[in-house]
Design a protein around this motif. Sequence first.
Motif, PDB file in Angstrom:
ATOM      1  N   ILE A  82     111.912  84.378  81.654  1.00 64.31           N
ATOM      2  CA  ILE A  82     112.280  83.087  81.055  1.00 64.31           C
ATOM      3  C   ILE A  82     111.054  82.191  80.916  1.00 64.31           C
ATOM      4  CG2 ILE A  82     113.589  80.954  81.436  1.00 64.31           C
ATOM      5  CD1 ILE A  82     115.777  82.670  82.714  1.00 64.31           C
ATOM      6  N   LEU A  83     110.204  82.157  81.956  1.00 66.08           N
ATOM      7  CA  LEU A  83     108.979  81.359  81.886  1.00 66.08           C
ATOM      8  C   LEU A  83     108.053  81.866  80.775  1.00 66.08           C
ATOM      9  CD1 LEU A  83     108.137  80.842  85.672  1.00 66.08           C
ATOM     10  CD2 LEU A  83     109.002  79.136  84.055  1.00 66.08           C
ATOM     11  N   SER A  84     107.960  83.189  80.635  1.00 64.20           N
ATOM     12  CA  SER A  84     107.138  83.755  79.560  1.00 64.20           C
ATOM     13  C   SER A  84     107.688  83.337  78.201  1.00 64.20           C
ATOM     14  CB  SER A  84     107.110  85.282  79.670  1.00 64.20           C
ATOM     15  OG  SER A  84     106.454  85.697  80.844  1.00 64.20           O
ATOM     16  N   ALA A  85     109.024  83.387  78.063  1.00 64.57           N
ATOM     17  CA  ALA A  85     109.651  82.989  76.800  1.00 64.57           C
ATOM     18  C   ALA A  85     109.391  81.513  76.502  1.00 64.57           C
ATOM     19  CB  ALA A  85     111.149  83.272  76.847  1.00 64.57           C
ATOM     20  N   LEU A  86     109.505  80.658  77.533  1.00 63.31           N
ATOM     21  CA  LEU A  86     109.263  79.230  77.337  1.00 63.31           C
ATOM     22  C   LEU A  86     107.816  78.956  76.939  1.00 63.31           C
ATOM     23  CD1 LEU A  86     111.303  77.690  80.314  1.00 63.31           C
ATOM     24  CD2 LEU A  86     111.875  77.631  77.873  1.00 63.31           C
ATOM     25  N   SER A  87     106.880  79.715  77.516  1.00 61.97           N
ATOM     26  CA  SER A  87     105.476  79.535  77.142  1.00 61.97           C
ATOM     27  C   SER A  87     105.251  79.904  75.678  1.00 61.97           C
ATOM     28  CB  SER A  87     104.567  80.381  78.053  1.00 61.97           C
ATOM     29  OG  SER A  87     104.683  81.758  77.763  1.00 61.97           O
ATOM     30  N   ILE A  88     105.979  80.909  75.188  1.00 62.12           N
ATOM     31  CA  ILE A  88     105.858  81.306  73.786  1.00 62.12           C
ATOM     32  C   ILE A  88     106.426  80.216  72.876  1.00 62.12           C
ATOM     33  CG2 ILE A  88     106.510  83.011  72.048  1.00 62.12           C
ATOM     34  CD1 ILE A  88     104.473  83.985  74.131  1.00 62.12           C
ATOM     35  N   VAL A  89     107.537  79.601  73.291  1.00 68.70           N
ATOM     36  CA  VAL A  89     108.112  78.493  72.515  1.00 68.70           C
ATOM     37  C   VAL A  89     107.090  77.365  72.374  1.00 68.70           C
ATOM     38  CG1 VAL A  89     109.872  76.677  72.512  1.00 68.70           C
ATOM     39  CG2 VAL A  89     110.505  79.016  73.133  1.00 68.70           C
ATOM     40  N   MET A  90     106.413  77.044  73.484  1.00 71.04           N
ATOM     41  CA  MET A  90     105.390  76.000  73.443  1.00 71.04           C
ATOM     42  C   MET A  90     104.245  76.388  72.508  1.00 71.04           C
ATOM     43  SD  MET A  90     102.941  74.652  76.553  1.00 71.04           S
ATOM     44  CE  MET A  90     102.108  76.232  76.599  1.00 71.04           C
ATOM     45  N   ILE A  91     103.845  77.640  72.570  1.00 73.82           N
ATOM     46  CA  ILE A  91     102.736  78.113  71.737  1.00 73.82           C
ATOM     47  C   ILE A  91     103.097  78.055  70.255  1.00 73.82           C
ATOM     48  CG2 ILE A  91     101.433  80.188  71.115  1.00 73.82           C
ATOM     49  CD1 ILE A  91     101.549  80.845  74.184  1.00 73.82           C
ATOM     50  N   ILE A  92     104.324  78.461  69.925  1.00 74.55           N
ATOM     51  CA  ILE A  92     104.772  78.412  68.530  1.00 74.55           C
ATOM     52  C   ILE A  92     104.740  76.971  68.016  1.00 74.55           C
ATOM     53  CG2 ILE A  92     106.768  78.721  67.011  1.00 74.55           C
ATOM     54  CD1 ILE A  92     107.529  81.162  68.714  1.00 74.55           C
ATOM     55  N   ALA A  93     105.186  76.042  68.870  1.00 76.02           N
ATOM     56  CA  ALA A  93     105.213  74.639  68.467  1.00 76.02           C
ATOM     57  C   ALA A  93     103.805  74.081  68.255  1.00 76.02           C
ATOM     58  CB  ALA A  93     105.955  73.811  69.520  1.00 76.02           C
ATOM     59  N   VAL A  94     102.878  74.437  69.144  1.00 71.49           N
ATOM     60  CA  VAL A  94     101.524  73.893  69.055  1.00 71.49           C
ATOM     61  C   VAL A  94     100.719  74.572  67.944  1.00 71.49           C
ATOM     62  CG1 VAL A  94      99.358  73.570  70.316  1.00 71.49           C
ATOM     63  CG2 VAL A  94     101.534  73.253  71.485  1.00 71.49           C
ATOM     64  N   LEU A  95     100.967  75.863  67.708  1.00 73.13           N
ATOM     65  CA  LEU A  95     100.228  76.586  66.682  1.00 73.13           C
ATOM     66  C   LEU A  95     100.362  75.937  65.308  1.00 73.13           C
ATOM     67  CD1 LEU A  95     100.563  80.471  67.144  1.00 73.13           C
ATOM     68  CD2 LEU A  95      98.473  79.125  66.933  1.00 73.13           C
ATOM     69  N   SER A  96     101.567  75.414  65.033  1.00 74.06           N
ATOM     70  CA  SER A  96     101.817  74.811  63.727  1.00 74.06           C
ATOM     71  C   SER A  96     100.942  73.583  63.483  1.00 74.06           C
ATOM     72  CB  SER A  96     103.291  74.426  63.598  1.00 74.06           C
ATOM     73  OG  SER A  96     103.652  73.501  64.623  1.00 74.06           O
ATOM     74  N   SER A  97     100.416  72.995  64.570  1.00 80.11           N
ATOM     75  CA  SER A  97      99.554  71.819  64.427  1.00 80.11           C
ATOM     76  C   SER A  97      98.082  72.189  64.292  1.00 80.11           C
ATOM     77  CB  SER A  97      99.738  70.879  65.623  1.00 80.11           C
ATOM     78  OG  SER A  97      99.324  71.515  66.828  1.00 80.11           O
TER      79      SER A  97
END
Length: 411
Positions: A82-97
């Motif tokens: 779950i923590l790995s999945a949450l880190s990926i969600v954060m990365i996807i959000a930041v990558l777009s910027s």
Amino acid sequence: MSTLFRNKAFLIVTGSDLLQNLAIWIRNMAILYYVMDQTQGNPIAVSLITVLEYAPIFVFSIIGGALADRWNPKRTMIIGDILSALSIVMIIAVLSSGYWQILYVATFVSSIVSQFSQPSSVKIVKRNVEEEHVQSAIAITQSGQSLFLILGPIVGTFIYTVMGIQTSMYALLILFIASAILLTFLPKDSAQQETETSLLADIKEGWQYVGQSRSLKMLSLVFICVGLSSGLISPLEIFLITERLGLEQTSLQFLSGVSGLGLLIGGGIAAAFSGKMNQTLTLIVGVMCLVVTTMGEVLSSWFWLTLVISFLSSISLAFINVIISTYLVTQIDERLIGRVNGTITPLFMGAMLLGSSMAGVIMNNTSLFIVYVISVTVMILSILPGMRIEFGKQNAPVNTLNPEVAHQAVD
């Protein structure tokens, strides 16, 4: 072996391992290619990926092993995914910027989480697989990991080149979530035993456990020798292709593929004959075969011969891995598996990184052949402590030892 394929816990843990291995390879290839594209192949930026992957092993393996012994292993593995999945969600959000450097976080978080999940996975196998089937279970798991050594780079490269970095991250998210869901079907764990000792006391108990066992001390020496030997030659394999064989560096992928195939087949053979193998003899013969094949690789001047030798070398390595992993699962007191893993693993990683840091310097001042000779010499030294490992004896728990008879109990 058919018994293992009817073991629900083993099948679930193996399935989770396969999903995580696929995720790791997609991550590795996507981040490598993307960082190369963003930095125009800056070697420092690329090498930082490896640093962030291995550095947490030193920082967190000891702590992670001790905490894994305290925590519920099923819950620990699920939370890790779950923590790995949450880190990926954060990365996807930041990558777009546009902040692509956030990709380094994916490697760092994944490496940290593995220091908690891996010993928890071992505890589940120990609890749910009968001892006579453990060696086959480990061989099957290793074969699955070897399969991804062959297929992983292909899948990861395809997803990135065809669909890009964002899709690669979404694939990681799906795989980690799928692994977490799969792990919820594991048998319910018995309640963890409450402990009043501090985390530092638990870590010291793990060190004491290793220090009081002659076999574990000998195994630690084997890990150090194998780690140093591996570290010396791993970074230089590319020079077997370019310097020794005079081929393009892209031909290295064939060497990697053959190595993965050797590990896959070697793991399968080890699984089939696990009950008939003399563990001490298998370890010694495996190391000697590794010595011969390692020298064969650097002496070969024909590409096809190098591939054959690399294949045979990987088969030998597969048997060594199965023997050592079986010992760690079957002979270590369950409540200390995490701490023993957290004590021994940094020794291997430290020796490997030491060897890697010296490899280029030694080669620049001597030759590729000399580096391989040094590596083989160190590998031969591992035979001496390997012969003193008593594979058939259970290590006694630390808290039951009487100081006056401790050496008799654990030796």
